[in-house]
Design an enzyme around this catalytic site. Structure first.
Site, mmCIF file in Angstrom:
data_model
loop_
_atom_site.group_PDB
_atom_site.id
_atom_site.type_symbol
_atom_site.label_atom_id
_atom_site.label_comp_id
_atom_site.label_asym_id
_atom_site.label_seq_id
_atom_site.Cartn_x
_atom_site.Cartn_y
_atom_site.Cartn_z
ATOM 1 N N HIS A 178 0.819 -1.109 0.014
ATOM 2 C CA HIS A 178 -0.141 -0.062 -0.022
ATOM 3 C C HIS A 178 0.817 1.132 0.010
ATOM 4 O O HIS A 178 2.104 1.223 0.054
ATOM 5 C CB HIS A 178 -0.959 0.170 1.142
ATOM 6 C CG HIS A 178 -0.236 -0.015 2.259
ATOM 7 N ND1 HIS A 178 0.232 1.093 3.163
ATOM 8 C CD2 HIS A 178 0.092 -0.983 3.591
ATOM 9 C CE1 HIS A 178 0.654 0.886 4.197
ATOM 10 N NE2 HIS A 178 0.635 -0.421 4.513
ATOM 11 N N CYS A 194 3.294 -5.058 6.659
ATOM 12 C CA CYS A 194 2.858 -4.507 5.482
ATOM 13 C C CYS A 194 4.172 -3.738 4.522
ATOM 14 O O CYS A 194 4.945 -3.467 5.341
ATOM 15 C CB CYS A 194 1.757 -3.695 5.413
ATOM 16 S SG CYS A 194 0.079 -4.419 5.891
#
Length: 344
Positions: A178, A194
């Site tokens: 992301h 992440c």
């Protein structure tokens, strides 16, 4: 002899000339190596740009190390074009574009204790996604409780402008590729597992990667994974132990009328109570003269000894329930005309 010598010399010379035409074995089997293409930066990659109802702010490239800026590089891999390969050790992401070529992006990866490795697929994707912190993160950062129902997408959202949702064997472990508004975290171990990218970079990758694309996350030391390796689960929060309040034992109730029986009282015999004063019976005027009341049985008199002219105190008659009051003898009574009647 001279003729033989000349022929021998001619033969040696011919052999030398033929030897110069025979190529060296190393030259025959060798391969001419072409120079690897030099990294090429994307011009204007980090300029401000409109993205739907939001605007991506420009990134100061002078503050982003060159190795973490988007560029085409030589990259040898056995993976097919369209595959994403992530190297946490170098903190870069490769998008394979062809034989020995790839686009490289700078990334931020998991902090110590949040690193993982293995293979996954791009199972979903979102523009300006909503971010919902997991309960474990809320436990670590209680200030995030306000977003337990989800933070709407926008420039301050931690997931940035795009998000690629990863699954392994059909299971979502919560890992994403992301964007991030914290572009200065790129090149560091900064996330909870992440993969973070500069917003302009994640938009570029989002438009290139196909659905179901393979994602390979290498080990923390830069080796290809042999299976899925996840970080250890966070320790469970200990539940507070309820401590029962200590209460004083209840005082036993002693039945009325039995307090003077020490064998029935757990506290032994109570202290002798001072007898209540009773109203004297009707007497003659002589006996009705004021007199000092008799002292209590366990209280010494105030005077040193009895007075000679003071009659002895008459003890109060015992009270017998529902019994008639006995009057003094008739001879001690006063004359009838001077007798008074008092109510009992």
């Amino acid at each position: 002899m001279e003729l033989i010598g000349r022929k021998l010399a001619a033969a040696v010379l011919a052999a030398g000339m033929l030897g110069g035409c025979v190529p060296d074995a190393a030259m025959v089997n060798g391969k001419v190596e072409e120079p690897a293409p030099q990294p090429k930066l994307f011009e204007g990659a980090y300029a401000a740009r409109a993205d739907g109802k939001y605007t991506l702010p420009a990134i100061p490239t002078d503050r982003v190390p060159v190795q973490y800026q988007r560029q085409t590089v030589a990259y040898t891999s056995n993976e097919a074009p369209g595959t994403i390969v992530i190297n946490p050790r170098e903190r870069v992401l490769y998008f394979v574009t062809g034989k020995d070529t790839a686009i490289r992006y700078g990334i931020a990866v998991g902090k110590e204790g949040f690193q993982w490795s293995g293979t996954a697929v791009v199972a979903n994707r979102r523009h300006w996604p909503t971010w919902t912190p997991p309960p474990e993160m809320i436990d670590r950062k209680p200030e995030l409780k306000k977003w337990e129902k989800g933070q709407p997408g926008g420039p301050t959202n931690p997931l940035g402008a795009r998000a690629l949702y990863l699954e392994t064997n059909g299971r979502d472990y919560g890992y994403r590729i992301h964007g991030t508004p914290e572009w200065n975290s790129i090149g560091h171990n900064a996330s909870s597992g992440c993969i973070r990218m500069i917003n302009q970079d994640v938009v570029d990758l989002f438009e290139r990667v196909p659905d179901g694309a393979k994602v390979v996350v290498m080990t923390h030391d830069g080796k290809m994974p042999t299976g899925l390796t996840l970080p250890p689960p966070p320790p469970k929060k200990a539940k507070p132990v309820a401590v029962a309040a200590v209460t004083a034992p209840a005082k036993p109730v002693i039945p009325s009328g039995l307090s003077n029986l020490p064998m029935l009282s757990p506290y032994g015999a109570p202290a002798a109570a001072e007898p209540a004063a009773t109203e004297p019976a009707a007497t003659s005027p002589a006996e009705a003269a004021p007199a000092t009341p008799a002292p209590a049985a366990d209280t010494p008199p105030e005077t040193a000894g009895p007075l000679a002219d003071e009659p002895a105190a008459v003890p109060a008659p015992e009270e017998v329930p529902d019994a008639p009051v006995v009057l003094p003898p008739a001879e001690a009574a006063a004359p009838a005309e001077s007798q008074t009647t008092d109510s009992l």
